[in-house]
Design a protein around this motif. Structure first.
Motif, mmCIF file in Angstrom:
data_model
loop_
_atom_site.group_PDB
_atom_site.id
_atom_site.type_symbol
_atom_site.label_atom_id
_atom_site.label_comp_id
_atom_site.label_asym_id
_atom_site.label_seq_id
_atom_site.Cartn_x
_atom_site.Cartn_y
_atom_site.Cartn_z
ATOM 1 N N ASP A 11 29.439 34.362 32.610
ATOM 2 C CA ASP A 11 29.752 35.714 32.286
ATOM 3 C C ASP A 11 30.827 36.042 32.184
ATOM 4 O O ASP A 11 31.903 35.390 32.978
ATOM 5 C CB ASP A 11 29.298 36.025 33.788
ATOM 6 C CG ASP A 11 29.610 37.432 34.039
ATOM 7 O OD1 ASP A 11 31.318 38.176 32.718
ATOM 8 O OD2 ASP A 11 29.661 37.969 35.077
ATOM 9 N N ARG A 13 32.923 37.702 31.364
ATOM 10 C CA ARG A 13 34.189 38.635 32.522
ATOM 11 C C ARG A 13 34.846 37.985 33.655
ATOM 12 O O ARG A 13 35.580 38.478 34.909
ATOM 13 C CB ARG A 13 33.973 40.203 32.199
ATOM 14 C CG ARG A 13 33.605 40.934 31.625
ATOM 15 C CD ARG A 13 32.553 41.684 31.519
ATOM 16 N NE ARG A 13 31.533 42.197 33.032
ATOM 17 C CZ ARG A 13 30.969 41.825 32.556
ATOM 18 N NH1 ARG A 13 29.927 42.178 31.819
ATOM 19 N NH2 ARG A 13 29.302 41.449 33.939
ATOM 20 N N ARG A 14 33.820 36.670 34.293
ATOM 21 C CA ARG A 14 34.192 36.538 35.709
ATOM 22 C C ARG A 14 34.654 35.144 36.030
ATOM 23 O O ARG A 14 34.799 34.064 34.379
ATOM 24 C CB ARG A 14 32.941 36.485 36.371
ATOM 25 C CG ARG A 14 33.031 36.431 37.928
ATOM 26 C CD ARG A 14 31.074 36.814 38.117
ATOM 27 N NE ARG A 14 30.881 35.320 38.290
ATOM 28 C CZ ARG A 14 30.957 34.197 39.105
ATOM 29 N NH1 ARG A 14 31.522 34.745 40.050
ATOM 30 N NH2 ARG A 14 29.980 34.335 38.606
ATOM 31 N N ARG A 42 43.213 38.980 37.163
ATOM 32 C CA ARG A 42 43.004 40.668 37.468
ATOM 33 C C ARG A 42 43.523 41.205 36.769
ATOM 34 O O ARG A 42 42.860 41.564 35.496
ATOM 35 C CB ARG A 42 43.285 40.910 38.469
ATOM 36 C CG ARG A 42 41.774 40.307 40.370
ATOM 37 C CD ARG A 42 42.039 40.875 40.871
ATOM 38 N NE ARG A 42 41.155 40.235 42.311
ATOM 39 C CZ ARG A 42 42.175 39.366 43.074
ATOM 40 N NH1 ARG A 42 42.722 39.551 43.401
ATOM 41 N NH2 ARG A 42 40.921 38.845 43.982
ATOM 42 N N PHE A 46 39.981 39.473 34.164
ATOM 43 C CA PHE A 46 38.885 39.178 35.026
ATOM 44 C C PHE A 46 38.366 39.758 36.143
ATOM 45 O O PHE A 46 39.001 40.044 36.958
ATOM 46 C CB PHE A 46 39.378 37.786 35.015
ATOM 47 C CG PHE A 46 39.383 36.423 33.801
ATOM 48 C CD1 PHE A 46 38.105 36.201 33.355
ATOM 49 C CD2 PHE A 46 40.069 36.889 33.063
ATOM 50 C CE1 PHE A 46 37.792 35.953 32.216
ATOM 51 C CE2 PHE A 46 40.551 35.593 31.854
ATOM 52 C CZ PHE A 46 39.207 35.977 31.198
ATOM 53 N N ASP A 47 36.718 39.891 36.261
ATOM 54 C CA ASP A 47 36.405 39.642 37.593
ATOM 55 C C ASP A 47 37.028 38.700 38.721
ATOM 56 O O ASP A 47 36.355 37.955 38.241
ATOM 57 C CB ASP A 47 35.087 40.559 37.424
ATOM 58 C CG ASP A 47 35.057 41.907 36.936
ATOM 59 O OD1 ASP A 47 35.767 42.780 36.910
ATOM 60 O OD2 ASP A 47 33.594 41.790 36.341
ATOM 61 N N VAL A 48 37.983 39.442 39.710
ATOM 62 C CA VAL A 48 38.355 37.301 40.830
ATOM 63 C C VAL A 48 38.191 37.837 42.010
ATOM 64 O O VAL A 48 38.252 39.092 42.319
ATOM 65 C CB VAL A 48 39.187 37.102 40.189
ATOM 66 C CG1 VAL A 48 39.186 35.870 40.784
ATOM 67 C CG2 VAL A 48 39.351 36.957 38.564
ATOM 68 N N PRO A 74 30.747 32.031 36.146
ATOM 69 C CA PRO A 74 31.711 32.481 35.648
ATOM 70 C C PRO A 74 32.182 31.942 34.432
ATOM 71 O O PRO A 74 32.321 30.475 34.587
ATOM 72 C CB PRO A 74 33.104 31.939 36.751
ATOM 73 C CG PRO A 74 32.456 30.380 37.328
ATOM 74 C CD PRO A 74 31.175 31.145 37.684
#
Length: 170
Positions: A11, A13-14, A42, A46-48, A74
């Motif tokens: 992913d 974004r992760r 973040r 990123f999504d964290v 991720p």
């Protein structure tokens, strides 16, 4: 003829943050370096989730492996801690077997950045960088100053590196 499911890559974004610290995992003190990493990621889009805090050694490798086994995994895993010279600093040793390919220039640049800022102990960090199953994995130092210096280096290349890993052009 049956159709195969398309391969699912990481992913983009992760990201996952793993803090290797026996004392923080036991609650002796609060993890600060992992939180710095998560907050910066973040800021980069990123999504964290909150950092995963585990004891030094094999639990760090297990946490990296669990993140790689997620579906989808991720795009980025950053570890903090366990890169020094103490007997229980084993993050590079548990990371290396998981890597498909090493990216030594990133780890070298992180050490060089610390040295350039006048921190001679930066050369003692044994952190690695590489790609594991399409995910960029980078070992960062455990100190808050070392983490901040390392993130300054990564910010310059992380999105380009992830794009290349995903098949983008140079």
């Amino acid at each position: 003829m049956s159709q195969q499911e398309p391969a699912v890559g990481p992913d983009p974004r992760r990201a996952v943050v793993v803090t290797a610290s026996t004392r923080a995992a036991r609650g002796v003190y609060t993890d600060r370096s992992g939180q710095i990493v998560a907050d910066r990621l973040r800021d980069w889009g990123f999504d964290v989730a909150d950092p995963v805090v585990v004891p030094d050694g094999e639990p760090t490798g297990e946490a990296i492996r669990r993140a790689l086994d997620e579906a989808p995994p991720p795009a980025l895993i950053l570890t903090t801690g366990g890169t020094g010279l103490r007997a229980d600093d084993r993050t590079p040793e548990v990371t290396l077997p998981l890597l498909d390919v090493e990216v030594p220039g990133v780890a070298e640049a992180i050490r060089a950045a610390g040295l350039a800022k006048g921190v001679p102990t930066a050369m003692l960090s044994r952190g690695l960088c590489g790609v594991a199953r399409g995910t960029l994995v980078v070992n960062l130092p455990g100190s808050t100053g070392g983490v901040k210096d390392a993130l300054e280096v990564l910010e310059q290349v992380v999105h380009h590196a992830l794009d290349q890993i995903a098949g983008g052009d140079h």
